[in-house]
Design a protein around this motif. Structure first.
Motif, PDB file in Angstrom:
ATOM      1  N   GLN A   1       2.105  -4.719   3.446  1.00  0.00           N
ATOM      2  CA  GLN A   1       0.976  -5.033   4.441  1.00  0.00           C
ATOM      3  C   GLN A   1       0.798  -6.571   4.836  1.00  0.00           C
ATOM      4  OE1 GLN A   1      -2.219  -1.360   3.639  1.00  0.00           O
ATOM      5  NE2 GLN A   1      -2.567  -3.194   2.595  1.00  0.00           N
TER       6      GLN A   1
ATOM      7  N   GLU B   1     -11.429   5.271  -1.285  1.00  0.00           N
ATOM      8  CA  GLU B   1      -9.814   5.310  -1.327  1.00  0.00           C
ATOM      9  C   GLU B   1      -9.039   6.660  -1.265  1.00  0.00           C
ATOM     10  OE1 GLU B   1      -6.664   3.261  -1.815  1.00  0.00           O
ATOM     11  OE2 GLU B   1      -8.436   1.940  -0.476  1.00  0.00           O
TER      12      GLU B   1
ATOM     13  N   ARG C   1       0.805  -1.317   0.264  1.00  0.00           N
ATOM     14  CA  ARG C   1      -0.171  -0.018   0.079  1.00  0.00           C
ATOM     15  C   ARG C   1       0.886   1.104  -0.010  1.00  0.00           C
ATOM     16  NH1 ARG C   1      -5.315   1.868   1.668  1.00  0.00           N
ATOM     17  NH2 ARG C   1      -5.740  -0.190   2.220  1.00  0.00           N
ATOM     18  N   LYS C   2       0.632   2.218  -0.903  1.00  0.00           N
ATOM     19  CA  LYS C   2       1.178   3.338  -1.120  1.00  0.00           C
ATOM     20  C   LYS C   2       0.657   4.434  -0.499  1.00  0.00           C
ATOM     21  CE  LYS C   2       4.040   2.268  -5.233  1.00  0.00           C
ATOM     22  NZ  LYS C   2       4.509   2.762  -6.327  1.00  0.00           N
ATOM     23  N   TYR C   3       1.254   5.428   0.440  1.00  0.00           N
ATOM     24  CA  TYR C   3       0.756   6.462   1.035  1.00  0.00           C
ATOM     25  C   TYR C   3       0.747   8.073  -0.003  1.00  0.00           C
ATOM     26  CZ  TYR C   3      -0.882   3.571   5.270  1.00  0.00           C
ATOM     27  OH  TYR C   3      -1.375   2.741   6.087  1.00  0.00           O
TER      28      TYR C   3
ATOM     29  N   SER D   1       5.519   3.638   1.327  1.00  0.00           N
ATOM     30  CA  SER D   1       5.087   2.200   0.938  1.00  0.00           C
ATOM     31  C   SER D   1       5.195   1.382   2.391  1.00  0.00           C
ATOM     32  CB  SER D   1       5.652   1.636  -0.262  1.00  0.00           C
ATOM     33  OG  SER D   1       5.556   2.482  -1.422  1.00  0.00           O
TER      34      SER D   1
ATOM     35  N   SER E   1      -4.448   6.829   3.666  1.00  0.00           N
ATOM     36  CA  SER E   1      -3.431   6.594   2.796  1.00  0.00           C
ATOM     37  C   SER E   1      -3.538   7.354   1.409  1.00  0.00           C
ATOM     38  CB  SER E   1      -3.410   4.883   2.353  1.00  0.00           C
ATOM     39  OG  SER E   1      -4.684   4.534   2.016  1.00  0.00           O
TER      40      SER E   1
ATOM     41  N   LYS F   1      -1.790  -1.329  12.683  1.00  0.00           N
ATOM     42  CA  LYS F   1      -2.845  -0.547  12.148  1.00  0.00           C
ATOM     43  C   LYS F   1      -3.028   0.424  12.877  1.00  0.00           C
ATOM     44  CE  LYS F   1      -7.801  -0.816  10.896  1.00  0.00           C
ATOM     45  NZ  LYS F   1      -8.864  -1.513  10.502  1.00  0.00           N
TER      46      LYS F   1
ATOM     47  N   ALA G   1      -1.564   4.248  10.179  1.00  0.00           N
ATOM     48  CA  ALA G   1      -1.516   3.088   9.302  1.00  0.00           C
ATOM     49  C   ALA G   1      -2.937   2.762   8.956  1.00  0.00           C
ATOM     50  CB  ALA G   1      -0.730   2.244   9.902  1.00  0.00           C
ATOM     51  N   VAL G   2      -3.292   2.306   7.668  1.00  0.00           N
ATOM     52  CA  VAL G   2      -4.377   1.938   7.461  1.00  0.00           C
ATOM     53  C   VAL G   2      -4.686   0.379   7.882  1.00  0.00           C
ATOM     54  CG1 VAL G   2      -6.283   1.406   5.419  1.00  0.00           C
ATOM     55  CG2 VAL G   2      -4.988   3.752   5.705  1.00  0.00           C
TER      56      VAL G   2
ATOM     57  N   TYR H   1       3.679  11.294  -3.449  1.00  0.00           N
ATOM     58  CA  TYR H   1       3.942  10.050  -2.722  1.00  0.00           C
ATOM     59  C   TYR H   1       4.633  10.179  -1.334  1.00  0.00           C
ATOM     60  CZ  TYR H   1       6.599   5.710  -1.856  1.00  0.00           C
ATOM     61  OH  TYR H   1       7.048   4.884  -1.354  1.00  0.00           O
TER      62      TYR H   1
ATOM     63  N   THR I   1      -2.379  13.655   1.799  1.00  0.00           N
ATOM     64  CA  THR I   1      -3.996  13.880   1.748  1.00  0.00           C
ATOM     65  C   THR I   1      -4.338  15.353   2.103  1.00  0.00           C
ATOM     66  OG1 THR I   1      -4.057  13.620   4.197  1.00  0.00           O
ATOM     67  CG2 THR I   1      -4.553  11.546   2.652  1.00  0.00           C
TER      68      THR I   1
END
Lengths: 385, 385, 385, 385
Positions: C376, D149, C304-306, C373, D154, C326, C350-351, C370, C309
């Motif tokens: 997971q 999403e 999973r890439k973050y 990463s 993330s 998580k 963390a998701v 970006y 936001t």
């Protein structure tokens, strides 16, 4: 005659590959002055490449006996700048690594010389040729000291190494011609140093910018300023001399293009100039119109550049070459407000009368982006018969 | 206390959107000097944003009675430079439009002043505060004349408009602090103008570059040089005064990072400096170690930068902060020849002894790319107790 | 032994200069398979250059009798990407001309093959070697048809010409290794195609991404997918075969660096892999730990890439290699509002649980940039003994 | 009537600033279909901004009673792409951050739909309007799942967030028009999906590219493909329906320009199209020439693009709009060899007959750079009466 071709390594890239320039030397049977002609120092300014190529084609039909002195040609003289792409565009006006304008990097002896007056007085009994030789030797001696830093383990920034290579080829030339064009879209004209106005005529261009102020460290300035300083000093000491040293920047139309009209003017002008200087003996040259040709000189500080006063799109811009009166609407900015309002049209009037000499290629403008240039003056000054 | 927040529009973009800066003003109950602190003028140099944010957090716990004068904070002060991306990188060291270094664009009164000596002699009977007021008024008067060109229909390049906005906020400040960092990876240090060495101690950093030469038109220089020129003139006229005007550039570590140690040093140093100047009254400040703190001053012309002497990849580089002796191998270039030969290893020795103060982030180098900087000098000079 | 060095022209630039790649061929006395190893396809991913250089150094001590088959090495395989600079940074992840990712351009036979099932059934009575030979001939025949378009007067985009040159060298290899690294800062790991897990062990890396999904037209995919498709078809027809064809992408740490630990792992892994395959006979290899080595396989869709936001600066980020649960705070965004408000701190949790496997180099983030990463999975899965 | 103006935040930048788009909604008195028109998705393709601005000006003279349904206008729809500069140029064709083409990022329901045939059979007894409503609801339901999403901690890459914002505005429209232009210099034409040829006439342009193949994830494709897939499925099930859903890309001349002729054609075409669809009731529209207008359809796979087969400068190129026969010399490459040879002229012949429909702005070419495009076919096909 065929030129002698010399290959000069310019840079080794991270990948290990090397880029080169090539010097094409037409060496006449008769000794004489040296002319140096280069093109494409700025990545997008390619018109001079066609000029130099056509000169090479023409001179292959010429015999060595028709050339006095030697003529060195360096097309595509800046591989790093030329090969640079930003998407489809040639954005190599400045070095992408450090933002240095490729034509503001050159070594100018006048800036480090502390004793030009003293040198001038020491030459009081010599003739102009002797003085020129002595002065050139001093310049070259100082110049070649740069090699020490270049060869040190600490190295130098690329621009300092590169300028050394180009100036090594050109610094001992009598006549230097640097072929540029607009980054955007421009008229054909040349830059002329004060006191060389008479020589400028031979290029047969309609306009010339008179260097009333300097950009600093440009190729033509770096070659010419030390000589102007010496001439000034000699004159002040009652010994006025004009040396056979000249440096020119030709502006041949539009960037990213090799417009045939601009190229033809460049070829004609350079051949005529060299013929006038006695370096090239070809039928019909110097052209008979040279004597009567009148150049319209615009002092450099009379060029006004316009920049977008708001962000938006440009519309209804007057075309390149238009004569404008103060107050005429030069262009409109279509500005899309983002505060909930309707788009707005902003009229931009001419601040002074003059001739539209250069316009931007991109009609989308952030605030502060360049839009156009005007050679300012009464419009009848710019009428061409 | 909460700061007063002012929003200043900086530019309208082609899309019609506008970018802003915000000024956070902590205004004390007691009148006094003005301090101006900004960060992130170069796009990649972000550490100062965390410094300013932490100062804001700390000072929200402070009462207006604890502040004398006013402190203006301008984080993220260059939106165009900050938001610029080249792939993942913050490449906004220079304006991508014209290659202008964002910290070589500022208006320097000294460059246009023709009469500083005359002004100095006219003030002979006034006290320092009166002279400072008179001089500042002159500077501001000349400065605000720039507005005419900015407001003309012909506009100005963005950098000229932008510098006007930043200097409008800072030109009347007594204390100016500009938070930078290395473009690459560097030690923490500051730039110090000659005659302000004593004040430099309050920042509690180990190294300071002494401005023996100027870059030209940098933010700190543009603010400080006119005052140094006046002080020099007054001294020559037998009236030595040091005005309460100071300008600092802090270098807080590595680019594209907000290293907690560098940030903490910045916060501590700025609080201590303001406390020393009597603007900030907080418990424990000025810190007791201030008096004994010894700054290692390196004359600017004793910094040597190393550039790749061939194209290739860098390996075995000595780490940041290493003391080196002349001849030590600083790094190796692994150069992949493209003429049919095997790759080559080139050892690069130190040209002089000193301290590795800055190293490049990118280990891939075109010939002429920057590799590292050394504060040159005997290594024992750089030992820190 | 010394390698045979072949020089392959890659491109002629606008300036007339040409860029090359060099192939270094170690050809054993004993016929056998072909291995092809390249590095630096993405401009910033330079670690593999040191790996290949060290392999070359090591193998110069090796005798041709110790090599079975031939090993081709192509370091600095992408001159255009490698030499590209955006200010100080190596931004050559994609071609600046058209935005094409240099590792998403390759020709994949599977995409144009319409008759793999038919081919599979036609080979029912042949042995694996015969089938492999026949299939490879078909692939190469289709591949070399591309030459027609490349040689036409209409030409092809540079990426199509370039891929042809690289794949001409590699498409007939049994073992292909493409040395990459993070664009940013990453762990050492490799990409592994389904069914090749057992072979992956020989590289002695802790982590491997299992290719549960494809990026499309990557170098490793283009080489491997046609063979996987044939294997699948043969298996469906009751004839399960695994061909001696393997394709690997090694990720060796951080971009713009040649970290010695990552380089050492690359050298060890490649030598051990080639020894395991019987191509390289050197004392001590295959290393005894190979059999017991356990690789931690992470399905590609479990990365999973973050992305940021909000716009702002990153602080308090957990370091590379951290195991997170998580809900753990991965990093904070320091966001400087421009609506008259104070700056804001945004915590990013963390998701899902996992291992921080890659982090961005630039702590300044536009919204959508970006950040990091995560591999997971339950954290105990990632514990390394 | 005045439009309703809505402001939509698009992105927060690292500096904290935000960029927006504005939607201008002309909502008619009579309910009806929705038209959505945007411009400047690619940074350099600005002509549509003038088109939309002129439509806004015209429609301010129109009464709400003359509009049926609603027309949404989104000029300057991509602030990040529009404001991007590489030196003077608008290089925002792809996102500089990740190389993603701004018009290859859109969400295409057809790519994730697994059950279009099943849906088609489930609607067998419904009328076209009901089917359209049901299908649109399904598309929108899937589309809005993307929000999950986007809202997660993330985050998503900027392009995924941005496409969501644009498609939220447009995905429920019946008629979508995306105004582009050449990146370089091109004719005026449009892209037309198979089965919509009759509607294409209303734009009154001479040429249309028939989408025989897809670029993938373009704005027009993402809007149209799901509907074409449903129509195909229904037809196969014996229920041929053509829904009132259409998606168009207009190509309005040259990049970085708002050529008045191209803008006028855009304004006329869009008004005529909307009038033909019954959404706009203005005197004289639909124009009488619409019925007789003949569009020259060129299948997409009949466009041939030419790329430089060597590095050099382009000269003697045939102009845009020239009809060429196979073998005609399209242009010459002036190539400056760097191996000690004289420059070379390379003639580039037309591979097939056709019409020169697009030419590059930059006459300097690295090998593989784009030069021009030809709509291939017998030249008499392209004669316009």
């Amino acid at each position: 005659m065929l030129p002698i071709i010399e290959r000069v390594p310019i840079v080794q890239l991270a990948s290990g590959d090397r880029l080169f320039i090539q010097v094409y030397k037409f060496i006449g049977d008769n000794p004489g002055p040296k002319a140096y002609i280069q093109s494409n120092l700025h990545g997008a300014e390619i018109a001079g490449n066609a000029v130099i190529h056509q000169l090479m084609e023409l001179w292959q039909q010429v015999d060595a006996s028709q050339i006095t002195g030697e003529i060195w040609l360096v097309p595509v003289c800046n591989p790093l700048g030329i090969n640079r792409r930003s998407q489809h565009f040639s954005s190599g006006r400045y070095h992408s690594y450090d933002g240095k304008d490729w034509n503001r990097i050159f070594w100018d002896y006048e800036k480090e010389a502390t004793d030009i007056n003293q040198f001038a007085s020491s030459q009081i009994n010599l003739n102009p040729d002797e003085i020129a030789t002595n002065y050139r030797n001093i310049i070259l001696k100082h110049f070649h000291k740069l090699q020490e830093e270049i060869n040190a383990a600490s190295g130098v920034p690329f621009v300092e190494q590169y300028r050394y290579q180009l100036q090594s080829l050109s610094l001992d030339a009598n006549y230097v011609i640097d072929c540029h064009s607009s980054t955007n879209q421009g008229l054909d004209y040349l830059y002329c140093f004060s006191s060389r106005e008479e020589s400028a005529k031979a290029f047969l261009l309609d306009y010339a910018i008179l260097m009333t102020e300097y950009d600093g460290d440009a190729f033509d300035e770096a070659g010419m300023k030390p000589w102007l300083a010496l001439e000034k000093s000699l004159a002040q000491q009652g010994n006025p001399i004009q040396f056979e040293v000249e440096s020119w920047t030709l502006e041949l139309g539009t960037g990213m293009q090799m417009n045939p009209q601009s190229v033809a003017k460049g070829v004609r002008g350079i051949q005529n100039y060299l013929a006038t200087k006695g370096m090239l003996e070809i039928p019909g040259f110097p052209l008979p119109e040279t004597d009567l040709h009148s150049v319209n000189f615009i002092p450099k500080d009379r060029i006004r550049k316009y920049y977008a006063t708001a962000g938006g799109m440009i519309q209804n811009r007057l075309p390149l070459g238009t004569l404008v009166k103060k107050g005429d609407c030069l262009y409109q900015l279509l500005s899309f407000d983002k505060t909930g309002e309707l788009p707005q049209i902003i009229d931009i009037p001419a601040v002074e009368s003059g001739l539209i000499a250069d316009i931007c290629t991109n009609y989308s403008a952030n605030q502060g982006d360049y839009i156009l240039s005007i050679f300012q003056g009464e419009t009848d000054k710019f009428m061409i018969n």
